[in-house]
Design a protein around this motif. Structure first.
Motif, short mmCIF file in Angstrom:
data_model
loop_
_atom_site.label_atom_id
_atom_site.label_comp_id
_atom_site.label_asym_id
_atom_site.label_seq_id
_atom_site.Cartn_x
_atom_site.Cartn_y
_atom_site.Cartn_z
N UNK A 18 0.77 -1.24 0.00
CA UNK A 18 0.00 0.00 0.00
C UNK A 18 0.81 1.29 0.00
N UNK A 19 1.87 1.43 0.77
CA UNK A 19 2.58 2.73 0.73
C UNK A 19 3.06 3.13 -0.67
N UNK A 20 3.71 2.23 -1.44
CA UNK A 20 4.14 2.70 -2.77
C UNK A 20 2.97 2.98 -3.71
N UNK A 21 1.90 2.21 -3.60
CA UNK A 21 0.74 2.44 -4.47
C UNK A 21 0.08 3.77 -4.12
N UNK A 22 -0.12 4.02 -2.84
CA UNK A 22 -0.74 5.28 -2.41
C UNK A 22 0.15 6.46 -2.78
N UNK A 23 1.46 6.32 -2.57
CA UNK A 23 2.38 7.40 -2.95
C UNK A 23 2.31 7.68 -4.45
N UNK A 24 2.24 6.63 -5.27
CA UNK A 24 2.14 6.84 -6.71
C UNK A 24 0.83 7.54 -7.06
N UNK A 25 -0.26 7.15 -6.45
CA UNK A 25 -1.54 7.79 -6.74
C UNK A 25 -1.54 9.26 -6.33
N UNK A 26 -1.00 9.55 -5.15
CA UNK A 26 -0.91 10.95 -4.70
C UNK A 26 0.00 11.74 -5.63
N UNK A 27 1.11 11.16 -6.02
CA UNK A 27 2.05 11.82 -6.93
C UNK A 27 1.38 12.09 -8.28
N UNK A 28 0.67 11.10 -8.82
CA UNK A 28 -0.01 11.27 -10.11
C UNK A 28 -1.08 12.36 -10.01
N UNK A 29 -1.83 12.36 -8.92
CA UNK A 29 -2.85 13.39 -8.73
C UNK A 29 -2.20 14.78 -8.66
N UNK A 30 -1.11 14.88 -7.94
CA UNK A 30 -0.39 16.16 -7.84
C UNK A 30 0.09 16.61 -9.22
N UNK A 31 0.61 15.68 -10.03
CA UNK A 31 1.07 16.03 -11.37
C UNK A 31 -0.08 16.53 -12.24
N UNK A 32 -1.22 15.85 -12.17
CA UNK A 32 -2.37 16.24 -12.98
C UNK A 32 -2.87 17.61 -12.55
N UNK A 33 -2.98 17.85 -11.25
CA UNK A 33 -3.42 19.16 -10.76
C UNK A 33 -2.45 20.24 -11.21
N UNK A 34 -1.17 19.97 -11.12
CA UNK A 34 -0.16 20.94 -11.57
C UNK A 34 -0.29 21.22 -13.06
N UNK A 35 -0.52 20.19 -13.86
CA UNK A 35 -0.67 20.38 -15.30
C UNK A 35 -1.94 21.19 -15.60
#
Length: 165
Positions: free
Chosen positions: A136-153
């Motif tokens: 779970x930690x790497x999966x959740x981190x990836x999802x949070x990271x992807x969401x942050x990237x999309x919001x930034x874009x």
């Protein structure tokens, strides 16, 4: 001559991402003789193996092959974005350029993150780590990271271009 102050999208992450997947495969090759037969091929939400397959090269290395395919596809998409945007461009070319840059930045950041995730999941599976903390930690981190990237874009392309002063 006008220069663009924003940095160019990172293109150098593809090779290190593929190198990480290859290094993980090398570790898997070293660990392969000592792996149990059958090998776990799927884990439930608690991090416990719930599906097994006979020990074989495809069963052990298919996640890395899938990971390399995903990374390769994202790299092709990264390269094809300008051509795809040119075909669909309607109106302001500066806006299309901004959208391409934002998309390329998202892909350039996701490529290494996905390589890390695939490598992490393979290594923890091969080493027999069975815990929710291994999944779970790497999966959740990836999802949070992807969401942050999309919001930034989205924020990047939502900002109205500065008009002439």
């Amino acid at each position: 001559m006008e220069t663009d102050p924003s940095p160019a999208p990172r293109r150098t992450w593809f090779a290190p991402a593929m190198a990480l997947l290859l290094a993980t495969a090398a570790v898997g090759a070293v660990l392969y003789p000592g792996m149990a037969d059958p090998v776990p091929v799927h884990w439930n939400g608690a991090g416990e193996p719930d599906r097994f397959a006979g020990k074989s090269v495809p069963a052990v290395f298919s996640p890395l092959i899938i990971g390399a395919g995903v990374v390769g596809f994202l790299r092709l998409l990264h390269r094809a974005l300008p051509a795809m945007a040119a075909k669909g461009a309607q109106g302001d070319p500066a806006r299309a350029e901004l959208e391409v840059r934002a998309g390329k930045e998202v892909l350039a950041a996701l490529i290494p993150a996905l390589a890390v995730l695939f490598s992490w999941l393979c290594l923890t599976g091969w080493l027999g780590f069975t815990s929710a903390w291994t999944i779970w930690p790497p999966v959740v981190l990836l999802l949070v990271f992807a969401l942050w990237l999309v919001v930034r874009a989205i924020r990047t392309v939502s900002v109205p271009p500065a008009g002439p002063r």
